[in-house]
Design a protein around this motif. Structure first.
Motif, short mmCIF file in Angstrom:
data_model
loop_
_atom_site.label_atom_id
_atom_site.label_comp_id
_atom_site.label_asym_id
_atom_site.label_seq_id
_atom_site.Cartn_x
_atom_site.Cartn_y
_atom_site.Cartn_z
N ARG A 106 -69.34 2.26 102.44
CA ARG A 106 -70.48 2.93 101.80
C ARG A 106 -71.14 3.83 102.83
N ALA A 107 -71.16 5.13 102.53
CA ALA A 107 -71.76 6.12 103.43
C ALA A 107 -72.46 7.19 102.61
N PRO A 108 -73.68 6.90 102.13
CA PRO A 108 -74.41 7.90 101.35
C PRO A 108 -74.69 9.14 102.20
N SER A 111 -70.13 13.74 104.21
CA SER A 111 -69.25 14.74 103.59
C SER A 111 -67.78 14.39 103.80
N ARG A 112 -67.49 13.52 104.80
CA ARG A 112 -66.12 13.13 105.05
C ARG A 112 -66.11 11.78 105.79
N VAL A 113 -65.24 10.88 105.37
CA VAL A 113 -65.08 9.57 106.04
C VAL A 113 -63.60 9.34 106.24
N THR A 114 -63.23 8.91 107.45
CA THR A 114 -61.84 8.60 107.75
C THR A 114 -61.75 7.20 108.34
N ARG A 131 -63.73 9.90 98.13
CA ARG A 131 -65.04 9.56 97.59
C ARG A 131 -64.86 8.89 96.23
N ALA A 132 -65.55 7.76 96.04
CA ALA A 132 -65.47 7.04 94.77
C ALA A 132 -66.34 7.75 93.73
N ASP A 136 -71.40 7.47 96.69
CA ASP A 136 -71.79 7.05 98.02
C ASP A 136 -70.78 6.08 98.66
N SER A 137 -69.73 5.71 97.94
CA SER A 137 -68.67 4.84 98.47
C SER A 137 -67.40 5.64 98.69
#
Length: 189
Positions: A106-108, A111-114, A131-132, A136-137
């Motif tokens: 979860r990262a509200p 713009s990008r998560v790896t 992005r789910a 925010d997940s």
């Protein structure tokens, strides 16, 4: 100060003089101690008494061995009565197929998560999360081999964060703590 020599002698004599009723008090105290020691103690008080139970070392060792054997036998009977099979050797249970693991972070506002870890060489571009629908997940499904894996999430290419739903590794690597994941045969812990 001017002292009277007789005063010192009086104090010394009073100190050495027997106290009235001292013998009777001493006799009463000894009598009371005898009665209290003869009285039965509370139930279970022997447990705290270091002299209540003495056992020879070989008897203690033999008793421990008997208790361990009975425990192992009872445990084996309990396992077989539940229908569980005995554990098989580790060589026979090695899985050749990797297990698919779903990572959720979860990262509200990101713009990008790896995902980085020992399974992708800690490459921040190798495993991007999607992005789910909630917004925010972030999720990714990664096939992992059996064993212990260390990993972390990279947010917007610069902030590394451990997984808040997983245990942390005991040793900090490069000043960061990573999360741990154990992949077993068809299960993830």
């Amino acid at each position: 100060m001017n002292r009277d020599d007789g005063w010192d002698d009086e104090v010394r004599d009073a100190y050495h003089r027997p106290i009235e009723g001292e013998e009777q008090a001493r006799a009463r105290a000894i009598d009371r101690l005898r009665r209290e020691s003869a009285r039965p103690s509370r139930v279970g008080a022997w447990w705290a008494d270091p002299n209540a139970l003495t056992v020879r070392p070989w008897v203690a060792a033999a008793s421990l061995l008997v208790a361990l054997v009975i425990g192992a036998w009872g445990g084996a009977r309990w396992i077989t009565s539940r229908g569980a099979s005995a554990p098989t050797p580790a060589i026979a249970t090695v899985a050749t197929e990797p297990t698919a693991v779903t990572f959720v972070f979860r990262a509200p506002g990101a713009s990008r998560v790896t995902l980085v870890g020992d399974f992708n060489g800690w490459d921040p571009t190798a495993t991007p999360l999607k992005r789910a629908a909630t917004g925010d997940s972030w999720t990714a499904r990664v096939p992992l081999a059996r064993g212990l894996h260390a990993y972390a999430f990279v947010i917007d290419g610069r902030d590394w964060a451990p997984d808040p739903s997983a245990p942390l590794a005991p040793v900090a690597v490069f000043g960061r703590r990573n999360s741990l994941l154990v992949v077993g045969e068809d299960e993830v812990l």
